[in-house]
Design a protein around this motif. Structure first.
Motif, PDB file in Angstrom:
ATOM      1  N   THR A  52       0.832  -1.199   0.000  1.00 42.35           N
ATOM      2  CA  THR A  52       0.000   0.000   0.000  1.00 42.35           C
ATOM      3  C   THR A  52       0.866   1.249   0.000  1.00 42.35           C
ATOM      4  O   THR A  52       1.799   1.364   0.811  1.00 42.35           O
ATOM      5  CB  THR A  52      -0.903   0.039   1.247  1.00 42.35           C
ATOM      6  OG1 THR A  52      -1.643  -1.157   1.334  1.00 42.35           O
ATOM      7  CG2 THR A  52      -1.838   1.236   1.209  1.00 42.35           C
ATOM      8  N   TRP A  53       0.592   2.155  -0.922  1.00 44.65           N
ATOM      9  CA  TRP A  53       1.205   3.487  -0.877  1.00 44.65           C
ATOM     10  C   TRP A  53       0.219   4.390  -0.173  1.00 44.65           C
ATOM     11  O   TRP A  53      -0.912   4.582  -0.639  1.00 44.65           O
ATOM     12  CB  TRP A  53       1.486   3.987  -2.286  1.00 44.65           C
ATOM     13  CG  TRP A  53       2.003   5.396  -2.334  1.00 44.65           C
ATOM     14  CD1 TRP A  53       1.352   6.505  -2.800  1.00 44.65           C
ATOM     15  CD2 TRP A  53       3.288   5.862  -1.897  1.00 44.65           C
ATOM     16  NE1 TRP A  53       2.125   7.620  -2.680  1.00 44.65           N
ATOM     17  CE2 TRP A  53       3.328   7.259  -2.127  1.00 44.65           C
ATOM     18  CE3 TRP A  53       4.393   5.246  -1.312  1.00 44.65           C
ATOM     19  CZ2 TRP A  53       4.432   8.044  -1.811  1.00 44.65           C
ATOM     20  CZ3 TRP A  53       5.498   6.025  -1.003  1.00 44.65           C
ATOM     21  CH2 TRP A  53       5.513   7.397  -1.255  1.00 44.65           C
ATOM     22  N   ALA A  54       0.591   4.917   0.985  1.00 42.29           N
ATOM     23  CA  ALA A  54      -0.372   5.640   1.810  1.00 42.29           C
ATOM     24  C   ALA A  54       0.240   6.866   2.461  1.00 42.29           C
ATOM     25  O   ALA A  54       1.457   6.934   2.682  1.00 42.29           O
ATOM     26  CB  ALA A  54      -0.920   4.713   2.894  1.00 42.29           C
ATOM     27  N   GLU A  55      -0.619   7.822   2.741  1.00 38.52           N
ATOM     28  CA  GLU A  55      -0.242   8.962   3.588  1.00 38.52           C
ATOM     29  C   GLU A  55      -0.773   8.658   4.975  1.00 38.52           C
ATOM     30  O   GLU A  55      -1.985   8.443   5.148  1.00 38.52           O
ATOM     31  CB  GLU A  55      -0.842  10.256   3.056  1.00 38.52           C
ATOM     32  CG  GLU A  55      -0.438  11.471   3.878  1.00 38.52           C
ATOM     33  CD  GLU A  55      -1.030  12.764   3.335  1.00 38.52           C
ATOM     34  OE1 GLU A  55      -1.034  13.764   4.084  1.00 38.52           O
ATOM     35  OE2 GLU A  55      -1.494  12.779   2.175  1.00 38.52           O
ATOM     36  N   ILE A  56       0.113   8.600   5.956  1.00 36.99           N
ATOM     37  CA  ILE A  56      -0.297   8.208   7.299  1.00 36.99           C
ATOM     38  C   ILE A  56       0.020   9.326   8.291  1.00 36.99           C
ATOM     39  O   ILE A  56       0.957  10.099   8.091  1.00 36.99           O
ATOM     40  CB  ILE A  56       0.374   6.892   7.744  1.00 36.99           C
ATOM     41  CG1 ILE A  56       1.900   7.033   7.775  1.00 36.99           C
ATOM     42  CG2 ILE A  56      -0.035   5.752   6.819  1.00 36.99           C
ATOM     43  CD1 ILE A  56       2.620   5.802   8.327  1.00 36.99           C
ATOM     44  N   ASP A  57      -0.758   9.390   9.356  1.00 39.68           N
ATOM     45  CA  ASP A  57      -0.562  10.402  10.382  1.00 39.68           C
ATOM     46  C   ASP A  57      -0.383   9.727  11.742  1.00 39.68           C
ATOM     47  O   ASP A  57      -0.225   8.501  11.834  1.00 39.68           O
ATOM     48  CB  ASP A  57      -1.728  11.395  10.405  1.00 39.68           C
ATOM     49  CG  ASP A  57      -3.076  10.711  10.598  1.00 39.68           C
ATOM     50  OD1 ASP A  57      -3.101   9.549  11.089  1.00 39.68           O
ATOM     51  OD2 ASP A  57      -4.105  11.320  10.265  1.00 39.68           O
ATOM     52  N   ALA A  58      -0.436  10.507  12.793  1.00 35.41           N
ATOM     53  CA  ALA A  58      -0.187   9.977  14.136  1.00 35.41           C
ATOM     54  C   ALA A  58      -1.206   8.907  14.512  1.00 35.41           C
ATOM     55  O   ALA A  58      -0.855   7.886  15.117  1.00 35.41           O
ATOM     56  CB  ALA A  58      -0.220  11.118  15.157  1.00 35.41           C
ATOM     57  N   GLU A  59      -2.475   9.119  14.149  1.00 34.11           N
ATOM     58  CA  GLU A  59      -3.511   8.134  14.481  1.00 34.11           C
ATOM     59  C   GLU A  59      -3.220   6.802  13.806  1.00 34.11           C
ATOM     60  O   GLU A  59      -3.350   5.730  14.420  1.00 34.11           O
ATOM     61  CB  GLU A  59      -4.881   8.664  14.045  1.00 34.11           C
ATOM     62  CG  GLU A  59      -6.032   7.757  14.437  1.00 34.11           C
ATOM     63  CD  GLU A  59      -7.380   8.329  14.028  1.00 34.11           C
ATOM     64  OE1 GLU A  59      -8.385   7.588  14.116  1.00 34.11           O
ATOM     65  OE2 GLU A  59      -7.424   9.513  13.615  1.00 34.11           O
ATOM     66  N   ASP A  60      -2.797   6.845  12.535  1.00 33.10           N
ATOM     67  CA  ASP A  60      -2.457   5.620  11.825  1.00 33.10           C
ATOM     68  C   ASP A  60      -1.240   4.946  12.457  1.00 33.10           C
ATOM     69  O   ASP A  60      -1.181   3.708  12.582  1.00 33.10           O
ATOM     70  CB  ASP A  60      -2.154   5.922  10.352  1.00 33.10           C
ATOM     71  CG  ASP A  60      -3.324   6.558   9.633  1.00 33.10           C
ATOM     72  OD1 ASP A  60      -4.455   6.091   9.833  1.00 33.10           O
ATOM     73  OD2 ASP A  60      -3.103   7.528   8.881  1.00 33.10           O
ATOM     74  N   ALA A  61      -0.259   5.762  12.855  1.00 33.02           N
ATOM     75  CA  ALA A  61       0.955   5.219  13.462  1.00 33.02           C
ATOM     76  C   ALA A  61       0.631   4.498  14.763  1.00 33.02           C
ATOM     77  O   ALA A  61       1.140   3.390  15.016  1.00 33.02           O
ATOM     78  CB  ALA A  61       1.951   6.344  13.710  1.00 33.02           C
ATOM     79  N   ILE A  62      -0.216   5.103  15.580  1.00 32.38           N
ATOM     80  CA  ILE A  62      -0.601   4.483  16.851  1.00 32.38           C
ATOM     81  C   ILE A  62      -1.316   3.159  16.602  1.00 32.38           C
ATOM     82  O   ILE A  62      -1.086   2.157  17.297  1.00 32.38           O
ATOM     83  CB  ILE A  62      -1.491   5.448  17.671  1.00 32.38           C
ATOM     84  CG1 ILE A  62      -0.658   6.657  18.124  1.00 32.38           C
ATOM     85  CG2 ILE A  62      -2.124   4.727  18.856  1.00 32.38           C
ATOM     86  CD1 ILE A  62      -1.473   7.790  18.704  1.00 32.38           C
ATOM     87  N   GLU A  63      -2.169   3.124  15.568  1.00 34.77           N
ATOM     88  CA  GLU A  63      -2.886   1.892  15.224  1.00 34.77           C
ATOM     89  C   GLU A  63      -1.914   0.785  14.818  1.00 34.77           C
ATOM     90  O   GLU A  63      -2.027  -0.362  15.275  1.00 34.77           O
ATOM     91  CB  GLU A  63      -3.864   2.173  14.087  1.00 34.77           C
ATOM     92  CG  GLU A  63      -4.651   0.960  13.628  1.00 34.77           C
ATOM     93  CD  GLU A  63      -5.558   1.275  12.447  1.00 34.77           C
ATOM     94  OE1 GLU A  63      -5.888   0.337  11.695  1.00 34.77           O
ATOM     95  OE2 GLU A  63      -5.921   2.463  12.276  1.00 34.77           O
TER      96      GLU A  63
END
Length: 306
Positions: free
Chosen positions: A21-32
């Motif tokens: 997956t090519w994705a833009e991730i943020d802090a919420e995604d990182a925590i998940e």
């Protein structure tokens, strides 16, 4: 996660369940995703802080390294990047690889690591830094002295590129001090002192004079600060192990105290070590009287040589 593109890789030798997956991730995604970080090496705070600084400055670049999650839902690669992202309000673009077998962990992060010196040697001839190993070591020491305790390779490279000429001159002064002389202790302590002094002293010539006299001992008299420093360094060379800010300060104070006495035209017969709790001395500029004296001496030496 805000997926931009999703595609399946060919997995003839491993499995047909791998997803990339090519994705833009943020802090919420990182925590998940960090919830899958159940069987990994211990987090290194210095590495997390390094990535965090890069992300917050906008310097974090995707280099092909993916976030890797195994088929049994264990985070195999990317914990430091994710932990750093989780502490920011930013987002990054990255690849996420899911579904690889757990046994591929043995192949992750086992290649030869590129050093800051390696990075400074890349590019065409006009971009390469000569003496990259020594200049990178000096740049790292200078950053540490500026209260950046664990500079990253990228930060060292950026610092060297931004201060290339000044670092080259400081390195040459460090080499001038020990090459062919009785002084020992490695180039970096001498070059770092030259860097710190040159930041405050606008006359390159007098800084070169100081380190030339330190190396040769020629024409020095009892009470001359340069001779006092030289004798101290001959009896107790700078210690280079550790590379900590305290070590760099401990070494540099000797040079700066001797320089300050020399720059003000004062005599010095004793040079005390830097003690805990003492303030780090500011570097003084040479007085007009000292500049005139040194200039006259250098002119006389030039005339004799010709």
């Amino acid at each position: 996660m805000h997926v931009i593109k999703r595609f399946s890789g060919k997995t003839e030798e491993l499995t047909n369940t791998i997803r990339v997956t090519w994705a833009e991730i943020d802090a919420e995604d990182a925590i998940e995703m960090l919830e899958y970080n159940t069987d990994n090496r211990k987090l290194r705070k210095a590495k997390v802080d390094e990535y965090k600084r890069a992300i917050e400055r906008g310097d974090f670049l995707f280099n092909g390294d993916a976030i890797v999650i195994s088929a049994d839902k264990v985070l195999l690669d990317g914990q430091h990047r994710l932990a750093a992202l989780a502490e920011t309000n930013e987002s990054i673009s990255t690849l996420i690889v899911e579904g690889v077998p757990s046994f591929v962990r043995a192949t992750i992060d086992v290649g030869a690591t590129r050093t800051a010196a390696n990075l400074l040697e890349f590019g065409d001839e006009s971009e390469r830094i000569h003496n990259a190993v020594n200049i990178a070591a000096l740049g790292r020491a200078a950053l540490i002295m500026e209260d950046q305790p664990m500079p990253s390779k990228l930060e060292v490279v950026q610092f060297v590129k931004a201060n290339e000429e000044e670092l080259e001159i400081a390195y040459r002064n460090g080499v001038r001090a020990i090459e062919g002389s009785a002084l020992k202790g490695g180039t970096t302590p001498y070059a770092l002192a030259a860097w710190l002094i040159a930041k405050a002293e606008p006359s390159r010539a007098i800084v070169e004079y100081f380190f030339h006299k330190l190396a040769t001992g020629e024409g020095l008299f009892m009470g001359d600060p340069i001779l006092t420093l030289r004798n101290r360094l001959l009896s107790r060379p700078p210690r280079t192990e550790g590379g900590s800010r305290h070590r760099y300060q401990h070494n540099s104070v000797l040079f700066i105290r001797a320089w300050n006495a020399f720059a003000s035209g004062a005599e010095m017969t004793q040079l005390r070590a830097w003690g805990e709790g003492q303030s780090f001395p500011e570097v003084k500029q040479a007085t007009d009287e000292v500049l005139v004296r040194v200039t006259e001496e250098m002119s006389e030496l030039t005339a004799l040589a010709s």
